[in-house]
Design a protein around this motif. Structure first.
Motif, PDB file in Angstrom:
ATOM      1  N   PRO A   1     -26.202  -6.157   4.371  1.00  0.00           N
ATOM      2  CA  PRO A   1     -26.966  -6.555   5.611  1.00  0.00           C
ATOM      3  C   PRO A   1     -27.220  -8.057   5.591  1.00  0.00           C
ATOM      4  O   PRO A   1     -27.232  -8.626   6.664  1.00  0.00           O
ATOM      5  CB  PRO A   1     -28.260  -5.760   5.418  1.00  0.00           C
ATOM      6  CG  PRO A   1     -28.528  -5.404   4.091  1.00  0.00           C
ATOM      7  CD  PRO A   1     -26.997  -5.137   3.623  1.00  0.00           C
TER       8      PRO A   1
ATOM      9  N   THR B   1     -25.806 -10.832   8.541  1.00  0.00           N
ATOM     10  CA  THR B   1     -26.959 -11.620   9.364  1.00  0.00           C
ATOM     11  C   THR B   1     -26.760 -12.943   8.772  1.00  0.00           C
ATOM     12  O   THR B   1     -26.654 -14.048   9.769  1.00  0.00           O
ATOM     13  CB  THR B   1     -28.188 -11.044   9.064  1.00  0.00           C
ATOM     14  OG1 THR B   1     -28.389 -11.326   7.668  1.00  0.00           O
ATOM     15  CG2 THR B   1     -28.638  -9.757   9.383  1.00  0.00           C
ATOM     16  N   ASP B   2     -26.698 -13.469   7.679  1.00  0.00           N
ATOM     17  CA  ASP B   2     -26.595 -14.792   7.113  1.00  0.00           C
ATOM     18  C   ASP B   2     -25.153 -15.391   7.166  1.00  0.00           C
ATOM     19  O   ASP B   2     -25.160 -16.612   7.448  1.00  0.00           O
ATOM     20  CB  ASP B   2     -27.266 -14.870   5.578  1.00  0.00           C
ATOM     21  CG  ASP B   2     -28.826 -14.746   5.761  1.00  0.00           C
ATOM     22  OD1 ASP B   2     -29.031 -14.268   6.910  1.00  0.00           O
ATOM     23  OD2 ASP B   2     -29.259 -14.530   4.616  1.00  0.00           O
TER      24      ASP B   2
ATOM     25  N   HIS C   1     -23.373 -14.226  10.596  1.00  0.00           N
ATOM     26  CA  HIS C   1     -24.294 -14.442  11.826  1.00  0.00           C
ATOM     27  C   HIS C   1     -24.102 -13.397  12.875  1.00  0.00           C
ATOM     28  O   HIS C   1     -23.971 -13.820  14.103  1.00  0.00           O
ATOM     29  CB  HIS C   1     -23.908 -15.913  12.682  1.00  0.00           C
ATOM     30  CG  HIS C   1     -23.755 -17.009  11.508  1.00  0.00           C
ATOM     31  ND1 HIS C   1     -24.817 -17.911  10.802  1.00  0.00           N
ATOM     32  CD2 HIS C   1     -22.902 -17.713  10.984  1.00  0.00           C
ATOM     33  CE1 HIS C   1     -24.816 -18.549  10.068  1.00  0.00           C
ATOM     34  NE2 HIS C   1     -23.366 -18.804  10.197  1.00  0.00           N
TER      35      HIS C   1
ATOM     36  N   SER D   1     -25.368  -9.219  14.209  1.00  0.00           N
ATOM     37  CA  SER D   1     -26.579  -8.498  14.466  1.00  0.00           C
ATOM     38  C   SER D   1     -26.736  -7.097  13.953  1.00  0.00           C
ATOM     39  O   SER D   1     -25.942  -6.916  12.971  1.00  0.00           O
ATOM     40  CB  SER D   1     -26.890  -8.199  16.143  1.00  0.00           C
ATOM     41  OG  SER D   1     -25.384  -7.398  16.394  1.00  0.00           O
ATOM     42  N   ALA D   2     -27.630  -6.308  14.016  1.00  0.00           N
ATOM     43  CA  ALA D   2     -28.007  -5.178  13.424  1.00  0.00           C
ATOM     44  C   ALA D   2     -26.882  -4.122  13.932  1.00  0.00           C
ATOM     45  O   ALA D   2     -26.347  -3.287  13.291  1.00  0.00           O
ATOM     46  CB  ALA D   2     -29.503  -4.809  13.727  1.00  0.00           C
TER      47      ALA D   2
ATOM     48  N   PHE E   1     -23.903  -4.876  12.059  1.00  0.00           N
ATOM     49  CA  PHE E   1     -24.202  -4.078  10.549  1.00  0.00           C
ATOM     50  C   PHE E   1     -23.889  -2.548  10.864  1.00  0.00           C
ATOM     51  O   PHE E   1     -23.121  -2.196   9.884  1.00  0.00           O
ATOM     52  CB  PHE E   1     -25.429  -4.583  10.264  1.00  0.00           C
ATOM     53  CG  PHE E   1     -25.773  -3.659   8.797  1.00  0.00           C
ATOM     54  CD1 PHE E   1     -25.423  -4.001   7.804  1.00  0.00           C
ATOM     55  CD2 PHE E   1     -27.046  -2.667   8.910  1.00  0.00           C
ATOM     56  CE1 PHE E   1     -25.620  -3.331   6.428  1.00  0.00           C
ATOM     57  CE2 PHE E   1     -27.373  -2.189   7.571  1.00  0.00           C
ATOM     58  CZ  PHE E   1     -26.723  -2.356   6.461  1.00  0.00           C
TER      59      PHE E   1
END
Length: 425
Positions: A253, A257-258, A261, A263-264, A267
């Motif tokens: 996760p 995100t990091d 870049h 979103s959920a 993921f």
């Protein structure tokens, strides 16, 4: 006549689904697998609702651990009582305990006594026989089918479970939107009640099953594994494989995100791709029955690590997403091939205790690896952690392959018969 014209009888799964006794059990197994799929979401969601404010994360973690980890203790606690029972008995008793303990949760809710403490205790109770239940299912296969059909039967069970993990969570989300999660837990309990009735009436218990062995020590399963170098090596390989996958749950996760870049939603797409790959891999597994099982099992570990490398190397989504799906394809047959090795290398009488011990040890591997993932991600970052996991998994597989080759070369030609032939397979 071509294979296509003879389908489905030409399929390796046909002897399994057409078996006069197994085919009675498969619908119940599918229903209970769906219940487990519902539990993936529902167990944590209800814990979130019951937990005191400010302690939600702690109680969610405790609830998820309680739903699986007590099976390790149950393997030892009930070892003397359950050793020597038939596969149907073991799986049936696990289903009864699951159904009863989970059904107690909505009952406690109706009477107004359901607290988060009681909830976790009931979840833990439901899991006590889970390792024995899993051992019972694979023992049942060994009891009813000849060795050449073990792998397709194992693969069918894992494919059913993989399909349920794809369908169950979104279905749980829909049901929770309609009713309280406590009633979805009730549905989960009902699925295990169906399975318990299936074992009771579809596979009646035969009299006098191996009662003489029930007085053997609670740790007899581990003693059998320890005395068999092939089984001990397989257990160590599985323990390392699952442990090294654990940090992925923490790193993925954060990587999405990091580093990407995303979103959920992205993921979720990654895990959907992995799940769909697992479904494909589960179907493929049944067709590997003529492959050398030990070589195939080690190859799965190496192949999985290689498939994970694009994630650790920072590949873009267009490359890393298909790679993660491929990792799911490669991952899925591992349980089927490793179970086939246990089934081929262990007598039917010893198999339940051996498989329960194997399951009790392995159920700890992923959680321990996940715990390690936190410090790794904090110290090195998500992407380097994924790379470390991939490289060490490849190294583990290569080491296992090297040891297997050394052991095979060390055998004299005169010893390459009997159980050694089975072990090499």
């Amino acid at each position: 006549m071509t294979d296509a014209a003879r389908f489905p009888r030409s399929s390796p799964y046909w002897p399994v689904v057409s078996h006069p006794r197994l085919r009675r059990v498969l619908p119940g197994l599918a229903v209970s697998a769906l219940g487990d799929g519902l539990g993936v979401v529902t167990v944590s969601w209800l814990a979130d609702q019951l937990a005191p404010h400010g302690q939600r994360g702690t109680w969610i973690a405790l609830a998820m651990a309680a739903y699986t980890l007590p099976s390790a203790a149950g393997t030892v606690i009930f070892g003397r009582l359950l050793r020597g029972r038939s596969g149907a008995q073991l799986a049936g008793w696990d289903a009864i305990l699951r159904a009863g303990a989970l059904a107690a949760i909505p009952l406690a809710h109706l009477t107004g006594v359901l607290t988060v403490w009681l909830y976790v205790v009931l979840l833990a109770t439901s899991a006590l026989l889970h390792s024995w239940g899993a051992a019972g299912r694979f023992t049942l296969i060994a009891e009813l089918l000849p060795p050449q059909h073990h792998l397709p039967a194992n693969a069918l069970l894992t494919t059913i479970a993989a399909f349920a993990t794809i369908v169950g969570p979104p279905l749980a989300g829909i049901l929770i939107g309609w009713v309280s999660p406590v009633w979805v837990i009730a549905v989960d309990a009902a699925t295990f009640a169906v399975l318990a009735l299936t074992y009771r009436f579809a596979l009646p218990v035969s009299g006098g099953a191996r009662r003489a062995e029930r007085t053997i020590s609670r740790t007899a399963g581990f003693a059998v594994i320890r005395q068999n170098p092939s089984l001990l090596g397989l257990l160590v390989l599985s323990l390392g494989f699952f442990f090294l996958f654990g940090p992925v749950y923490v790193a993925m996760p954060i990587h999405v995100t990091d580093d990407l870049h995303g979103s959920a939603t992205l993921f979720g797409v990654y895990y959907t791709a992995f799940g769909l790959g697992g479904l494909v891999g589960g179907v493929i597994a049944g067709h590997l029955r003529d492959w050398p099982m030990r070589v195939t099992t080690i190859g799965i570990v190496i192949g999985f690590g290689v498939a994970m490398l694009p994630l650790g190397l920072g590949a873009p989504v267009g490359l890393s997403l298909p790679a993660f799906a491929l990792a799911g394809v490669i991952w899925a047959p591992y349980r089927s091939t490793s179970m086939a090795l246990f089934q081929r290398s262990t007598s039917t009488a010893q198999l339940p205790a051996v498989l329960a011990t194997n399951g009790a040890i392995l159920v700890l591997a992923v959680p321990l690896g996940t715990i390690l993932g936190g410090p790794l991600v904090s110290a090195f970052g998500a992407r380097p952690t994924l790379l470390l996991c991939a490289v060490t998994i490849v190294a583990l597989g290569l080491a296992a392959g090297g040891i297997a080759m050394l052991r095979r070369n060390a055998r004299s030609p005169s010893s390459s018969t009997g159980t050694d032939v089975t072990a090499r397979r």
